[in-house]
Design an enzyme around this catalytic site. Structure first.
Site, PDB file in Angstrom:
ATOM      1  N   GLU A 482       1.242  -1.238  -0.286  1.00 33.80           N
ATOM      2  CA  GLU A 482       0.045   0.151   0.054  1.00 33.80           C
ATOM      3  C   GLU A 482       0.497   1.692  -0.057  1.00 33.80           C
ATOM      4  O   GLU A 482       0.150   2.182  -0.011  1.00 33.80           O
ATOM      5  CB  GLU A 482      -1.037  -0.073   1.193  1.00 33.80           C
ATOM      6  N   GLN A 596       4.562  -4.121   2.346  1.00 33.83           N
ATOM      7  CA  GLN A 596       4.017  -5.715   3.013  1.00 33.83           C
ATOM      8  C   GLN A 596       4.635  -6.503   1.640  1.00 33.83           C
ATOM      9  O   GLN A 596       4.018  -6.385   0.706  1.00 33.83           O
ATOM     10  CB  GLN A 596       3.198  -5.345   3.837  1.00 33.83           C
TER      11      GLN A 596
END
Ligand code: IFM
Length: 767
Positions: A482, A596
């Protein structure tokens, strides 16, 4: 702990002990010590509600939207509120002198036990002990017992017992604290107290009955209706207070009948008594752990912490309800408003598929029941099929808030709901994963196929054809990483979309052969045309997957490799990378730093789609650029590290994920337990170290245990059998329990296929 309740406790390996007391850690411990049973979650608060306590009582599926930006999991009235005042001083861990204090969460039996030795301002000592549980057997019942002894002198004590309906949800950002319920009824009924509240917008009734009994000096307990009363405690005398309560909602029973049902249920519980209820609860926990325990021989600490992770998974899965799912912070806190993300299908679902397939099915049915809303979301954006909300609550509408707190504390606008479309194939992946382990045709015909067809339709309408490159592209997305918003052709999104399209065609063909009549019914229901199925394969074959030939790696999205390259060279003392001082979080999007697991996530989910060489090179590239700013990341890196032969690193990632909450590694455990990390940690052990993969319906094992682990023992539910497995680096032992007396199951171990006979021990050695 020695004391009144120690006889109930399990062996040390099941106990999480908290000695002493620290105000700073109060709310983190409350999350860790949550009790629950899937229906209800209750934070591990101190009964006397010291200042700073964040009571949290969450009922699966009970959301409300009053006064908040988005619907959120309601903090329901708190039944754990019991205050004692001795000679004008409140027995309060935050206020009195504490000579000794210990709390134990018994993971094996779902008990919270406490012993505190208070000393008042005059130096008089009071021994306080308590035990409580939310019954795993009688799901709507909770019980607690509190015993008090005045050790030095007689003391006049005042007791205040209540179900507190003034609780609020903690406000995120600018909203402030929010109350979601209003009072409907509060009345004594025979020897019980009744409280009923109603949520403001959804009008869900929550009914509580409670019963309090007092026993002195070993005498018989006597019920009392008083919420406030006083008594004289002789020196050395122990008084015990037993509270049994019930919680029912109008989600399960009609509001009109609620009071009657709640009273009847409490009546029954009273007859069973505290000991009877406790016995049933403990027996239910014993059954729950049977076949769900994972044992690591050679790493006691990791074993206990893993047990903690599994305990929290177990108390978050509701049995027998296909209309609720599991939020990102389970039922243990208010984080993310109790919303449901892709965390469920990708991180949590696998645990339930192999440990409790009925709950897994329910989690998928939750999505199925909300398909119409997902159709509406897709339609509104000009797409076909279904677009699941990025954050989901009760109705299936999009519930992502417009603003959120960024990792650096600043307030930012959120775009995930407009762009994080990979949720669609994540749900489809969950469906296929569930089916390949269970073979549940009935589910597929009722719900799974429809989900698959509609998700495939979505991707077919979402992808656009680029005439120049002759490729289909998916533009303006956010992938799992993100940090990079509004990108084109995120490899995770594109490859998972292609997989979604292929798989759906494959399933169509399979069910067309096996159950044509049922399939025709679904086709009619959703007006599915055979041309669509052909078109899916056509698109899937041509979806762009960014690839760097020079580096031999999958590129995260178009132009990723042109971004500023920043290597994360410095590691903290958990061996996790830190952001270089000259890069601010606001600017990470301009760099190659990844939030991530993204490409690594893709390689984990679709292991057969990438060559060994691409996997290794991609791992080596992204491992140096991933910051693991999400709790969804370390577990997946742990697995990939094991797969590419970097087990040492895999173990370090595993440890980080294992202690994500126990050691508050992300600094926000106060808001609840990280559900995805729980499931990811389980996967790191089972899929990572034991190397279990569901290879197209064939259980496959490729063990690579850390050096000091002798073996891992665990069970997997597989179709109609239960595999009891013990894995070491050199051999794998199986016992495939099945109702069928004869027959066998095929498994793949150390790269060869074996027939494991049912109901016999069978050992496979590495050659
Ligand atoms: O779903 C995740 C997302 O991937 C990263 N931020 C937190 C969400 C909820 O856990």
């Amino acid at each position: 702990m020695k004391g009144k309740f120690s006889k109930y406790l399990s062996k040390e390996e099941w106990l999480i002990t908290d000695k002493g007391w620290s105000k700073d850690e109060l709310s983190v411990k409350e999350s860790l010590f949550t009790l629950g049973n899937g229906y209800i979650g209750s934070r591990g608060i101190y009964e006397e509600i010291p200042d700073g306590t964040e009571p949290g009582t969450y009922i699966a599926g009970v959301y409300d939207a009053a006064a908040s930006m988005v619907p959120e999991l309601v903090n329901a009235p708190n039944p754990i509120d019991f205050r004692i005042i001795v000679e004008g001083e409140k027995l309060d861990i935050g206020r009195m002198d504490i000579l000794e204090s210990e709390r134990i969460l018994d993971l094996g039996k779902g008990l919270l036990v406490r012993k505190t030795l208070f000393s008042d301002t005059k130096g008089r000592r009071f021994l306080y002990q308590s035990l409580r549980f939310f019954s795993l057997r009688d799901k709507r019942i909770g019980a607690m017992q509190i015993c008090l002894k005045a050790l030095d002198k007689p003391a006049r004590i005042i007791i205040q017992d209540t179900v507190d309906d003034s609780v609020t949800n903690i406000g995120s950002i600018l909203e402030g604290r929010k109350r979601h319920t209003q009072l409907v009824d509060v009345s004594p009924i025979r020897d019980m107290n009744y409280l009923c509240v109603k949520t403001f917008t959804r009008k869900i009734w929550l009914a509580y009955t409670s019963f309090l009994a007092v026993a002195r000096a070993g005498g018989h307990p006597v019920g009392t209706l008083n919420k406030i009363f006083n008594m004289l405690l002789k020196k050395g005398e122990m008084a015990c207070f037993t509270k049994i309560f019930s919680i029912h909602t109008s989600k399960d029973f009609s509001a009109r009948r609620l009071k009657k049902i709640a009273i009847k249920e409490l009546h029954r519980a009273k007859e069973l008594g505290f000991d009877g209820l406790l016995k049933r609860h403990i027996a239910a926990w014993q059954r729950k752990w049977e076949a769900r325990e994972v044992k690591i021989d050679g790493d006691r600490e990791a074993q206990k912490a893993l047990c903690f992770n599994i305990y929290h998974l177990l108390i978050s899965g509701k049995e027998g309800d296909d209309n609720v799912s599991i939020g990102a912070r389970t039922l243990s806190g208010n984080g993310y408003h109790g919303h449901i993300f892709w965390d469920t299908e990708i991180f949590i679902l696998p645990f339930f598929i192999y440990a409790d397939p009925k709950i897994a099915r329910n989690l998928l049915m939750y999505r199925f029941h909300r398909l119409n809303e997902a159709r509406r979301i897709a339609g509104e954006k000009g797409y076909k099929g279904v677009l699941f909300p990025w954050e989901s609550a009760d109705t299936g509408k999009e519930t992502t808030p417009a603003y959120s707190k960024h990792l650096d504390g600043s307030i930012i606008e959120i775009h995930t709901m407009d762009m994080e479309h990979h949720i669609v194939s994540d749900v489809a992946y969950g469906v296929c994963h569930y089916f390949s382990a269970t073979g549940d045709n009935e589910f597929m015909l009722k719900a799974g196929l429809e989900i698959l067809f509609e998700t495939a339709r979505f991707w077919a309408s979402r992808a656009t054809y680029n005439k120049k490159t002759k490729k289909f592209e998916i533009k303006k997305v956010i992938g799992p990483d993100e940090f990079h918003e509004d990108v084109n052709n995120n490899a995770y999104t594109n490859r998972m979309a292609a997989w979604n399209l292929y798989k759906t065609k494959e399933f169509y063909k399979y069910f067309d052969k096996k159950y044509p009549r049922f399939l025709r019914k679904i086709e009619r229901k959703i007006s599915l045309k055979s041309e669509e199925i052909e078109q899916w394969a056509h698109i899937a074959d041509r979806i762009k997957i960014p690839f760097s030939k020079s580096k031999g790696i999958i590129e995260e999205f178009d132009g990723y490799l042109r971004k500023k390259d920043v290597l994360l060279k410095t590691l903290n003392h958990y061996f996790m990378p830190v952001l270089p001082a000259d890069i601010s979080l606001k600017d990470v999007g301009k760099t190659q730093i990844v939030k991530q697991a993204d490409i690594i996530m893709l390689m984990y989910l679709l292991p057969e789609e990438f060559t060994k060489d691409i996997r290794l090179k991609s791992y080596l590239y992204y491992v140096k650029r991933t910051l693991h700013k999400s709790s969804l990341s370390p577990s997946i890196y742990s697995i990939l590290a094991c797969e590419v032969g970097d087990v040492t690193r895999g173990y370090l990632y595993f440890l980080f994920s294992l202690y994500a909450d126990l050691k508050n590694r992300y600094g926000n455990t106060r808001e609840g337990i990280h559900a995805a990390s729980l499931g990811g940690t389980w996967q790191a052990v089972i899929m990572g170290f034991s190397g279990f993969r569901n290879m197209e319906g064939l259980p496959s094992f490729e063990p690579r245990l850390p050096g000091h682990w002798r073996n891992i023992k665990f069970c997997l539910k597989w179709k109609n059998s239960l595999l009891r497995i013990s894995v070491s680096n050199k051999k794998i032992k199986f016992f495939a329990a099945s109702k069928r007396k004869k027959g066998s199951i095929l498994v793949k171990c150390f790269n060869s296929v074996y027939k494991v006979p049912f109901n016999k021990n069978y050992i496979i050695y590495k050659k």
